[in-house]
Design a protein around this motif. Sequence first.
Motif, PDB file in Angstrom:
ATOM      1  N   TYR A  73      49.969   2.467 -92.204  1.00 16.96           N
ATOM      2  CA  TYR A  73      50.768   3.150 -91.186  1.00 16.96           C
ATOM      3  C   TYR A  73      52.249   3.012 -91.499  1.00 16.96           C
ATOM      4  N   ASP A  74      52.964   4.115 -91.499  1.00 14.44           N
ATOM      5  CA  ASP A  74      54.417   4.115 -91.586  1.00 14.44           C
ATOM      6  C   ASP A  74      54.928   4.226 -90.156  1.00 14.44           C
ATOM      7  N   VAL A  75      55.791   3.307 -89.764  1.00  8.55           N
ATOM      8  CA  VAL A  75      56.309   3.282 -88.401  1.00  8.55           C
ATOM      9  C   VAL A  75      57.780   3.649 -88.435  1.00  8.55           C
ATOM     10  N   TYR A  76      58.208   4.541 -87.557  1.00  2.00           N
ATOM     11  CA  TYR A  76      59.589   5.000 -87.502  1.00  2.00           C
ATOM     12  C   TYR A  76      60.398   4.148 -86.532  1.00  2.00           C
ATOM     13  N   GLY A  77      61.673   4.035 -86.771  1.00  2.00           N
ATOM     14  CA  GLY A  77      62.558   3.275 -85.897  1.00  2.00           C
ATOM     15  C   GLY A  77      62.919   1.943 -86.515  1.00  2.00           C
ATOM     16  N   GLU A  78      63.655   1.158 -85.742  1.00  2.00           N
ATOM     17  CA  GLU A  78      64.100  -0.156 -86.198  1.00  2.00           C
ATOM     18  C   GLU A  78      63.051  -1.209 -85.848  1.00  2.00           C
ATOM     19  N   PRO A  79      62.826  -2.175 -86.733  1.00  2.00           N
ATOM     20  CA  PRO A  79      61.872  -3.251 -86.424  1.00  2.00           C
ATOM     21  C   PRO A  79      62.344  -4.071 -85.227  1.00  2.00           C
ATOM     22  N   VAL A  80      61.403  -4.567 -84.443  1.00  2.00           N
ATOM     23  CA  VAL A  80      61.698  -5.383 -83.269  1.00  2.00           C
ATOM     24  C   VAL A  80      61.079  -6.755 -83.459  1.00  2.00           C
ATOM     25  N   ASP A  81      61.884  -7.788 -83.262  1.00  3.15           N
ATOM     26  CA  ASP A  81      61.398  -9.162 -83.288  1.00  3.15           C
ATOM     27  C   ASP A  81      60.997  -9.522 -81.861  1.00  3.15           C
ATOM     28  N   LEU A  82      59.719  -9.670 -81.602  1.00  3.48           N
ATOM     29  CA  LEU A  82      59.245  -9.924 -80.245  1.00  3.48           C
ATOM     30  C   LEU A  82      59.723 -11.263 -79.696  1.00  3.48           C
ATOM     31  N   ASP A  83      60.084 -12.199 -80.572  1.00  2.00           N
ATOM     32  CA  ASP A  83      60.617 -13.479 -80.106  1.00  2.00           C
ATOM     33  C   ASP A  83      61.981 -13.307 -79.443  1.00  2.00           C
ATOM     34  N   SER A  84      62.673 -12.220 -79.760  1.00  2.00           N
ATOM     35  CA  SER A  84      63.999 -12.004 -79.180  1.00  2.00           C
ATOM     36  C   SER A  84      63.959 -11.203 -77.883  1.00  2.00           C
ATOM     37  N   VAL A  85      62.792 -10.761 -77.469  1.00  2.00           N
ATOM     38  CA  VAL A  85      62.665  -9.977 -76.240  1.00  2.00           C
ATOM     39  C   VAL A  85      62.623 -10.928 -75.051  1.00  2.00           C
ATOM     40  N   THR A  86      63.491 -10.676 -74.057  1.00  2.00           N
ATOM     41  CA  THR A  86      63.513 -11.512 -72.856  1.00  2.00           C
ATOM     42  C   THR A  86      62.682 -10.859 -71.774  1.00  2.00           C
ATOM     43  N   SER A  87      62.106 -11.676 -70.928  1.00  2.00           N
ATOM     44  CA  SER A  87      61.311 -11.139 -69.813  1.00  2.00           C
ATOM     45  C   SER A  87      62.072 -11.416 -68.523  1.00  2.00           C
ATOM     46  N   GLU A  88      62.809 -10.406 -68.064  1.00  2.00           N
ATOM     47  CA  GLU A  88      63.621 -10.559 -66.866  1.00  2.00           C
ATOM     48  C   GLU A  88      63.019  -9.827 -65.687  1.00  2.00           C
ATOM     49  N   ASN A  89      61.953  -9.154 -65.863  1.00  2.00           N
ATOM     50  CA  ASN A  89      61.311  -8.428 -64.774  1.00  2.00           C
ATOM     51  C   ASN A  89      60.436  -9.393 -63.995  1.00  2.00           C
ATOM     52  N   ARG A  90      60.819  -9.703 -62.743  1.00  2.00           N
ATOM     53  CA  ARG A  90      60.092 -10.698 -61.940  1.00  2.00           C
ATOM     54  C   ARG A  90      58.673 -10.238 -61.639  1.00  2.00           C
ATOM     55  N   LYS A  91      58.498  -8.985 -61.330  1.00  2.00           N
ATOM     56  CA  LYS A  91      57.157  -8.494 -61.026  1.00  2.00           C
ATOM     57  C   LYS A  91      56.258  -8.668 -62.252  1.00  2.00           C
ATOM     58  N   ARG A  92      56.786  -8.333 -63.382  1.00  2.00           N
ATOM     59  CA  ARG A  92      56.009  -8.467 -64.620  1.00  2.00           C
ATOM     60  C   ARG A  92      55.734  -9.933 -64.898  1.00  2.00           C
ATOM     61  N   LYS A  93      56.738 -10.790 -64.666  1.00  2.00           N
ATOM     62  CA  LYS A  93      56.592 -12.223 -64.897  1.00  2.00           C
ATOM     63  C   LYS A  93      55.515 -12.784 -63.982  1.00  2.00           C
ATOM     64  N   GLY A  94      55.507 -12.344 -62.744  1.00  2.00           N
ATOM     65  CA  GLY A  94      54.490 -12.796 -61.792  1.00  2.00           C
ATOM     66  C   GLY A  94      53.098 -12.359 -62.211  1.00  2.00           C
ATOM     67  N   LEU A  95      52.983 -11.174 -62.728  1.00  2.00           N
ATOM     68  CA  LEU A  95      51.701 -10.668 -63.201  1.00  2.00           C
ATOM     69  C   LEU A  95      51.191 -11.516 -64.358  1.00  2.00           C
ATOM     70  N   LEU A  96      52.067 -11.871 -65.304  1.00  2.00           N
ATOM     71  CA  LEU A  96      51.670 -12.713 -66.433  1.00  2.00           C
ATOM     72  C   LEU A  96      51.206 -14.076 -65.946  1.00  2.00           C
ATOM     73  N   ALA A  97      51.918 -14.638 -64.972  1.00  2.00           N
ATOM     74  CA  ALA A  97      51.534 -15.950 -64.439  1.00  2.00           C
ATOM     75  C   ALA A  97      50.164 -15.874 -63.779  1.00  2.00           C
ATOM     76  N   ARG A  98      49.902 -14.822 -63.017  1.00  2.00           N
ATOM     77  CA  ARG A  98      48.586 -14.659 -62.379  1.00  2.00           C
ATOM     78  C   ARG A  98      47.478 -14.511 -63.410  1.00  2.00           C
ATOM     79  N   LEU A  99      47.759 -13.766 -64.468  1.00  2.00           N
ATOM     80  CA  LEU A  99      46.763 -13.582 -65.523  1.00  2.00           C
ATOM     81  C   LEU A  99      46.464 -14.900 -66.230  1.00  2.00           C
ATOM     82  N   ARG A 100      47.461 -15.722 -66.397  1.00  2.00           N
ATOM     83  CA  ARG A 100      47.263 -17.018 -67.072  1.00  2.00           C
ATOM     84  C   ARG A 100      46.430 -17.953 -66.213  1.00  2.00           C
ATOM     85  N   ARG A 101      46.564 -17.869 -64.881  1.00  2.00           N
ATOM     86  CA  ARG A 101      45.809 -18.764 -63.989  1.00  2.00           C
ATOM     87  C   ARG A 101      44.318 -18.444 -63.996  1.00  2.00           C
ATOM     88  N   ARG A 102      43.956 -17.274 -64.344  1.00  2.00           N
ATOM     89  CA  ARG A 102      42.536 -16.868 -64.285  1.00  2.00           C
ATOM     90  C   ARG A 102      41.720 -17.530 -65.332  1.00  2.00           C
TER      91      ARG A 102
END
Length: 131
Positions: A102-131
Amino acid sequence: MSCYTSLGVTVAPEEGMHFLRFLKKLDDQPDTVSQGNDGSVSAVWEDRNHFDRYSDDENYDAIMAFLEDLDDDKYIYESVTEDCAPEIGGGYYFGFARVVHYDVYGEPVDLDSVTSENRKRKGLLARLRRR
């Protein structure tokens, strides 16, 4: 407009030397040629622009004419053109394997540099981890 095709061909041992001599005479020689222990010969042309039966490519037409002169059980080919289903002909066994890249277009993204500032999303991840 570009249209890229890859073609792989394998011929039976009894046709191997004839195929090698034929390949040597082509203007557009394959990227890879190999000979198996049994004498079968495989050749692969990778990513050729307008290299199919609809493009009037003399080399492609010559390859197909060579194969048409053989019995069905003495060769096999696979022609893969972008955005199309593979075309397979002949009844011999493949002496090669296709790998999808696969050839992918665009700039590469380092997922380690992505911040999670969305509280709703953060809460969803926490709920998923508790299961």
